[in-house]
Design a protein around this motif. Structure first.
Motif, mmCIF file in Angstrom:
data_model
loop_
_atom_site.group_PDB
_atom_site.id
_atom_site.type_symbol
_atom_site.label_atom_id
_atom_site.label_comp_id
_atom_site.label_asym_id
_atom_site.label_seq_id
_atom_site.Cartn_x
_atom_site.Cartn_y
_atom_site.Cartn_z
ATOM 1 N N CYS A 266 7.147 11.728 2.833
ATOM 2 C CA CYS A 266 6.303 12.759 2.212
ATOM 3 C C CYS A 266 5.893 13.799 3.256
ATOM 4 O O CYS A 266 5.867 14.997 2.968
ATOM 5 C CB CYS A 266 5.066 12.139 1.580
ATOM 6 S SG CYS A 266 5.376 11.396 -0.035
ATOM 7 N N CYS B 111 3.107 9.863 -2.580
ATOM 8 C CA CYS B 111 1.852 9.405 -1.975
ATOM 9 C C CYS B 111 1.246 10.483 -1.085
ATOM 10 O O CYS B 111 0.052 10.516 -0.844
ATOM 11 C CB CYS B 111 2.078 8.117 -1.195
ATOM 12 S SG CYS B 111 2.816 8.362 0.439
ATOM 13 N N GLY B 112 2.115 11.362 -0.559
ATOM 14 C CA GLY B 112 1.628 12.446 0.280
ATOM 15 C C GLY B 112 1.367 12.047 1.723
ATOM 16 O O GLY B 112 1.003 12.894 2.540
ATOM 17 N N CYS C 268 9.811 9.273 -1.392
ATOM 18 C CA CYS C 268 8.531 8.705 -0.959
ATOM 19 C C CYS C 268 8.684 7.194 -0.799
ATOM 20 O O CYS C 268 9.281 6.527 -1.628
ATOM 21 C CB CYS C 268 7.443 9.027 -1.988
ATOM 22 S SG CYS C 268 5.900 8.133 -1.705
ATOM 23 N N GLU C 269 8.128 6.670 0.293
ATOM 24 C CA GLU C 269 8.340 5.246 0.595
ATOM 25 C C GLU C 269 7.326 4.336 -0.067
ATOM 26 O O GLU C 269 7.441 3.119 -0.011
ATOM 27 C CB GLU C 269 8.289 5.048 2.121
ATOM 28 C CG GLU C 269 9.437 5.751 2.834
ATOM 29 C CD GLU C 269 9.240 5.859 4.338
ATOM 30 O OE1 GLU C 269 8.068 5.787 4.795
ATOM 31 O OE2 GLU C 269 10.235 6.012 5.048
ATOM 32 N N CYS D 64 3.263 9.101 3.475
ATOM 33 C CA CYS D 64 4.278 8.321 4.197
ATOM 34 C C CYS D 64 5.146 9.272 5.027
ATOM 35 O O CYS D 64 5.051 10.496 4.934
ATOM 36 C CB CYS D 64 5.136 7.526 3.216
ATOM 37 S SG CYS D 64 6.280 8.540 2.255
HETATM 38 ZN ZN LIG Z 1 5.092 9.108 0.237
#
Ligand SMILES: [Zn+2]
Ligand SMILES: NC(=O)c1ccc[n+]([C@@H]2O[C@H](COP(=O)([O-])OP(=O)(O)OC[C@H]3O[C@@H](n4cnc5c(N)ncnc54)[C@H](O)[C@@H]3O)[C@@H](O)[C@H]2O)c1
Ligand SMILES: [Zn+2]
Lengths: 196, 389
Positions: free
Chosen positions: B96, B90-91, B104-105, B93
């Motif tokens: 990230c 997602c970039g 990544c959460e 969280c």
């Molecule tokens: Zn993430």
């Protein structure tokens, strides 16, 4: 960017069936085990009568349980080879048991011979299957493919060693400080966590 | 479109399936120009990894051209050439932002399943089990890239697909495997497995300056390719690995050990492998731990074990007493692809490495199913298969 290394040509596919015949045979033997095992479990008396071995009902039921368990294992396992070996062992037991029925006064000697022939046939199938599965796992003969030129490097390996030494290993990927090489009372990295 | 679809154990078919569509504003659709079959795909093919469903589209090493972009995605435009990392990120969280992209959460849409299996969720992955989101994969003509504004590596035109494709997975995976070792100039690094990941780990260890690299496998052409990359080799079907490694290091053992084999480790006739096979057949154990056991046993005290090889569930008979008393460090993980790709792309462009050396077969999608078997069975000299849809 130009290709920096000589290259053995990349190949297309070689046509091969998607499933091995031996794996299919193994599954067939798995189902056969379950079928025979269920018959032995459910109708031991009728079976014993047909081959002239009355009084062996409990033994036949135990064999049935063994057959069912082996059958399930063959169908459920990723590699049925050890379980097919188990079947070969079971076949030997079956034949030994049938052999005890060959007496002159056995009125069902014909049924017994038929059963023996059937078990011999299945034993041959089991052995062929186990040999086939083992052969499938063997690697192809070596030496047909020469990858000695595929280094991926533009220069000889020794010239490439340490070329990425400029890479700074991120802090969270470094060896824990207490485990870094320790020379003359200080970490080799020069950073000191030592009491003076 | 055409795609390689999973139908069951060792049953992958080239089917016609609906084209992917934009589902979210951050998405992008790419026309796939090249994709590859990975050792991780073999765990699905052999059905060791739980959570596959009939109809799942395979593939997580993919690149192509952007043909459609969601309305919230300002990072990409139609015509961009991108390599798609196998981890969906997602970039934004917490993980990230730390660069831990493979955990990544937010990108795993089956978070609950993963939490049950692993305690916490991990990142969504393309063409992999439903534990990691069950996202359709890239062994297809088109691929929908979720979170595409963060999940991409922009690459220049003018460099071949073959040279760039492996930024999606095996190059950064071999690299992270070596980086996790924090290699010192005096180190001997032992690498189990000379598949594509092992090959990249060997090159990475050399570039990072390892004094010696010793690679272990049993497939002659893979060992030959390992030697071409600068490794000394051990054939585990001929030699006892632990005693060979001890001999080669004057009894001290390698400082750093990398497992690029994973849960389908093969062992020739050893007692522990029979034990693993029986327990696996009875469904009491999911993964075969032969390589991990060897690494723990042979690694030099205070050394590091790096495990890029994939495990799925439960392992048995791990000599944890040796692990603890020897003070070993263990580092693992699916690769945080984007953390390394900027640097690796530069090294490719500068000519430090050309990862295309590993490709042995190039085919079209319709030949994909047959190539799965060729790759798994190491037939026909197969080391890495590239598919051009
Ligand atoms: Zn993430
Ligand atoms: N961490 C990640 O993000 C990541 C990414 C890609 C792949 N992987 C994993 O890395 C592993 C390797 O991938 P690959 O594409 O190279 O697969 P591969 O199946 O081609 O290679 C595995 C190699 O290990 C060898 N091997 C088997 N048993 C061995 C033993 N006991 N000792 C030494 N070698 C042995 C095999 O002969 C084979 O050459 C797989 O588990 C894969 O899932 C992890
Ligand atoms: Zn992969």
């Amino acid at each position: 960017m130009s290709q920096t290394h000589a290259r053995t040509p990349v190949r297309g596919p070689t046509p091969r069936p998607a499933h091995s015949g031996h794996a299919r045979l193994a599954r067939g033997l798995g189902w056969f085990s379950i079928g025979l095992g269920l018959a032995e479990l459910i109708a031991p008396r009728a079976l014993c009568r047909a081959i002239g071995l009355p009084g062996r009902e409990t033994l036949v039921q135990a064999y049935g349980a063994r057959e069912v368990a082996t059958g399930i294992a063959i169908l459920a396992s990723h590699d049925p080879t050890p379980w097919i070996w188990g079947r070969v062992g079971g076949d030997a037991l079956d034949l030994a048991t049938l052999a005890t029925g060959y007496e002159h006064d056995n009125p069902r000697i014909g049924g017994l011979a038929l059963a023996t022939a059937a078990v011999v046939g299945v034993t041959l199938a089991d052995v062929a299957c186990v040999q086939g599965l083992t052969a499938d796992k063997r690697l192809p003969p070596p030496g047909r493919f020469d990858y000695a030129d595929r280094s991926g490097f533009p220069r000889p390996v020794d010239a490439m060693r340490g070329q990425a030494a400029d890479f700074a290993v991120p802090a969270d990927f470094r060896i824990p400080e207490p485990l870094r090489p320790w020379t003359s009372g200080a970490p080799a990295s020069g950073r000191s966590g030592v009491p003076a | 479109m055409k795609a390689l679809v999973w139908h069951g154990t060792a049953d992958i078919r080239c089917d016609t399936v609906p084209d992917p569509r934009i589902e979210d504003g951050r998405d992008a659709i790419i026309k796939v120009t090249a994709c590859a079959i990975c050792g991780s795909d073999l765990h699905l093919y052999d059905h060791f990894m739980p959570g596959m469903k009939s109809g799942d589209i395979m593939g997580h090493e993919t690149m192509g051209e952007v043909v459609e972009v969601g309305r919230d995605n300002t990072a990409l435009k139609v015509g961009d050439r991108i390599v798609v990392p196998f981890t969906i990120t997602c970039g934004q969280c917490d993980q990230c932002r730390r660069g831990n992209f493979s955990v990544c959460e937010r990108s795993n849409r089956n978070r609950k399943l993963a939490e049950t299996a692993f305690g916490h969720t991990t990142a969504g992955l393309f063409g992999y089990t439903h534990l990691t989101g069950g996202y359709p994969g890239g062994q297809a003509e088109y691929l929908r890239v979720p979170f595409a504004d963060a999940t991409h590596i922009k690459v220049p035109h003018g460099v071949s697909d073959e040279t760039l494709l492996f930024l999606s997975d095996i190059l950064p995976t071999g690299w992270q495997g070596a980086v996790q070792c924090d290699i010192q100039p005096e180190d001997t690094v032992a690498i189990w497995g000379c598949g594509p990941v092992g090959q990249m780990a060997i090159r990475s260890a050399i570039l990072l300056g390892a004094k010696r690299v010793i690679a272990i496998d049993r497939v002659p052409e893979r060992l030959a390719m390992a030697r071409a990359g600068g490794a000394e080799t051990i054939d585990f079907s001929q030699d006892n690995v632990v005693s060979r490694l001890n001999d080669m290091t004057g009894g001290k053992g390698p400082e750093k050990c990398i497992d690029s084999v994973g849960l389908e480790a093969h062992a020739t006739g050893s007692l522990d492998s029979m034990y693993d096979r029986v327990k696996q057949a009875m469904m009491l154990e999911t993964d075969r731990a032969h390589v991990l056991r060897e690494m723990i046993y042979v690694c030099r005290p205070a050394g590091v074990l790096s495990v890029p090889g994939v495990y799925g569930g439960l392992l048995d008979k791990i000599p944890f007493g040796a692990m603890m008393n020897k003070g070993l460090t263990l580092r693992t993980g699916q690769t945080h692809v984007n953390r390394w790709t900027g640097d690796l792309l530069r090294r490719i462009e500068e000519g430090q490495i050309d990862p295309s050396f590993v490709i042995t077969h190039t085919v079209g999608l319709e030949d994909g199913p047959a190539m799965y078997r060729t790759f798994r069975d190491k037939q026909d000299g197969c080391i890495k298969v590239v598919i051009k849809p």
